[in-house]
Write an enzyme that holds these catalytic residues in place. Structure first.
Site, short mmCIF file in Angstrom:
data_model
loop_
_atom_site.label_atom_id
_atom_site.label_comp_id
_atom_site.label_asym_id
_atom_site.label_seq_id
_atom_site.Cartn_x
_atom_site.Cartn_y
_atom_site.Cartn_z
N GLY A 14 -31.25 -3.91 3.86
CA GLY A 14 -30.91 -5.25 3.73
C GLY A 14 -31.91 -6.13 2.76
N ARG A 75 -28.77 1.45 0.14
CA ARG A 75 -28.66 2.23 1.63
C ARG A 75 -28.35 3.59 0.87
NH1 ARG A 75 -26.98 -2.91 4.04
NH2 ARG A 75 -28.73 -2.97 5.88
N ASP A 106 -36.33 -1.69 9.66
CA ASP A 106 -36.95 -0.57 10.57
C ASP A 106 -36.28 0.71 10.12
OD1 ASP A 106 -34.57 -1.20 11.68
OD2 ASP A 106 -35.43 -1.29 13.54
N THR A 128 -36.80 -8.25 6.26
CA THR A 128 -35.37 -8.67 6.94
C THR A 128 -35.38 -9.83 7.44
OG1 THR A 128 -34.10 -7.84 8.82
CG2 THR A 128 -36.42 -7.40 9.06
N ASP A 130 -33.62 -10.68 9.93
CA ASP A 130 -33.29 -10.53 11.27
C ASP A 130 -34.65 -10.87 12.16
OD1 ASP A 130 -30.60 -10.08 10.34
OD2 ASP A 130 -31.34 -7.90 10.49
N ASP A 132 -36.25 -8.57 13.77
CA ASP A 132 -36.12 -7.66 14.63
C ASP A 132 -37.11 -6.70 14.49
OD1 ASP A 132 -35.16 -6.65 12.21
OD2 ASP A 132 -33.29 -6.03 13.22
N ARG A 174 -27.87 -9.12 13.06
CA ARG A 174 -27.43 -7.82 13.55
C ARG A 174 -27.67 -7.76 15.13
NH1 ARG A 174 -30.69 -3.26 9.84
NH2 ARG A 174 -32.38 -4.40 10.67
P1 ADP Z 1 -33.03 -1.55 6.89
O1 ADP Z 1 -34.45 -1.22 6.35
O2 ADP Z 1 -32.87 -3.07 6.32
O3 ADP Z 1 -33.38 -1.24 8.46
P2 ADP Z 1 -31.14 0.57 6.79
O4 ADP Z 1 -31.26 1.05 8.26
O5 ADP Z 1 -29.78 0.63 6.07
O6 ADP Z 1 -31.72 -0.69 6.46
O7 ADP Z 1 -32.25 2.02 5.94
C1 ADP Z 1 -32.42 1.64 4.68
C2 ADP Z 1 -32.47 3.05 4.07
O8 ADP Z 1 -33.61 3.84 4.70
C3 ADP Z 1 -31.44 3.81 4.45
O9 ADP Z 1 -30.39 3.52 3.65
C4 ADP Z 1 -32.00 5.37 4.37
O10 ADP Z 1 -32.18 5.62 3.02
C5 ADP Z 1 -33.36 5.16 4.85
N1 ADP Z 1 -33.51 5.45 6.00
C6 ADP Z 1 -32.98 4.80 7.19
N2 ADP Z 1 -33.07 5.71 8.47
C7 ADP Z 1 -33.78 6.86 7.93
C8 ADP Z 1 -34.29 7.97 8.51
N3 ADP Z 1 -34.11 8.05 10.00
N4 ADP Z 1 -34.77 9.01 7.77
C9 ADP Z 1 -34.96 8.77 6.60
N5 ADP Z 1 -34.60 7.81 5.67
C10 ADP Z 1 -34.07 6.66 6.57
#
Ligand code: ADP
Length: 323
Positions: A14, A75, A106, A128, A130, A132, A174
């Protein structure tokens, strides 16, 4: 000191206001330290699809005050697979990138862990709205988002007061209630609903509205967190139970946009520069954090195992000040 010569920077997950200030800081601090800097577009997707461009000091001029991210974000499902992770690391090597700064939440940190395991020195920066992320008291974008939400609620309060209504305002976050809690206090709300403390408390809200009506209060502000949701349903139920006209507003994505506040610009700049320092020191799998008045860093594995609660003192304050 390390033998790192070229670093990359990407934004993932995000978007958050202040990410541009962090990108600018990575680029300018890196170039100032004699490094080459490359920008990876659209997060991990750009690593996998090799959307990588050289950045110079002018590439990041005139962006510190802008919301969003000039590198775009995405994503990326491929990054969740071992093959995708290896390809991302191989593409870093192919582009000559020996250290990378990942700005995101995260989820993005988990991608950063995988890059580090695949041999690329990786530093994460918490971006972020959030708030969080457990290891840090500050995340890029929270301050701007919470101010945007606060200003929107102020506007809703005006019309709510004119029409003597009850207003339910749903803010982002979230699964975390930090934005809701801060708005709960800064908007002088009567009630704040956050996932961390939610116990199906509609009866308490209804009781409070009735009590306030009896002492002459004519309008009511209830802040609801995204993690609870169902603001429209809640408005209907409250109106039915109290007889007070009740409207719900979901503020939504406007909370992600807009010019970053001074706080977000300054802290994002400091975090971006700190990430470059860590790469220069040869570190990997670290996350930049703000803790007890200082910019520090943690191992990402350790950081992802930490837990964070909302500030009980602030939660109690909403109740004390709205009696
Ligand atoms: P944020 O970083 O805002 O928490 P997301 O949870 O959507 O957003 O994660 C962003 C991107 O990070 C995902 O689209 C993916 O490419 C990568 N990612 C998330 N979780 C994992 C994971 N367990 N292993 C590898 N890459 C990950």
């Amino acid at each position: 000191m390390s033998d790192i010569k070229t670093i990359g920077v990407l934004t993932s997950g995000g978007d958050a206001p202040g990410m541009n200030a962090a990108i600018r800081a990575v680029v300018r601090a890196g170039i100032n330290d004699g490094l080459k800097v490359k920008g990876i577009h659209r997060g991990y997707m750009g690593l996998i699809e090799e959307e990588i461009t050289d950045l110079d000091t002018m590439s990041v001029s005139d962006i510190i005050h802008r919301g969003g991210t000039i590198l775009n974000t995405s994503r990326c499902k491929e990054m969740m697979t071992p093959e995708g992770q290896k390809l991302a690391a191989d593409n870093c090597r192919k582009a000559g990138i020996d250290g990378i700064v990942v700005i995101g939440g995260d989820g993005s940190f988990r991608g950063a862990q995988r890059l580090s395991e695949n041999g690329i020195n990786t530093i994460a920066v918490p971006g972020t709205i959030d708030l969080d992320i457990a290891c840090t008291e500050y995340t890029i974008g929270f301050d701007t988002a919470v101010n945007t939400a606060m200003e929107a609620i102020d506007k809703i309060r005006d019309t709510s007061a004119s029409h003597e209504r009850c207003s339910i305002i749903e803010v982002m976050g979230r699964t975390a209630g930090h934005i809701a809690l801060w708005c709960g206090i800064s908007n002088g709300s009567e009630y704040v609903m956050i996932p961390e403390r939610y116990d199906g408390e509609e009866d308490k809200i209804i009781e409070k509205i009735m009590k306030k009506r009896k002492i002459g209060k004519k309008h009511h502000i209830i802040v609801n967190a995204e993690g609870i949701g169902d603001s429209m349903g809640l408005a209907e139920r409250i109106e039915k139970a109290t007889g007070v006209e009740t409207r719900a507003t979901v503020i939504g994505h406007m909370q992600r946009g807009g010019n970053p506040t001074c706080h977000d610009r300054v802290y994002a700049s400091a975090m971006g520069a700190k990430a470059v320092d860590l790469l220069n020191e040869g570190k990997t799998n670290r996350v930049v954090a703000f803790k007890d008045g200082e910019f520090v860093d943690y191992d990402i594995d350790q950081a992802l195992n930490m837990t964070k609660d909302v500030d009980e003192h602030l939660y109690d304050l909403v109740r004390r000040l709205s009696r």
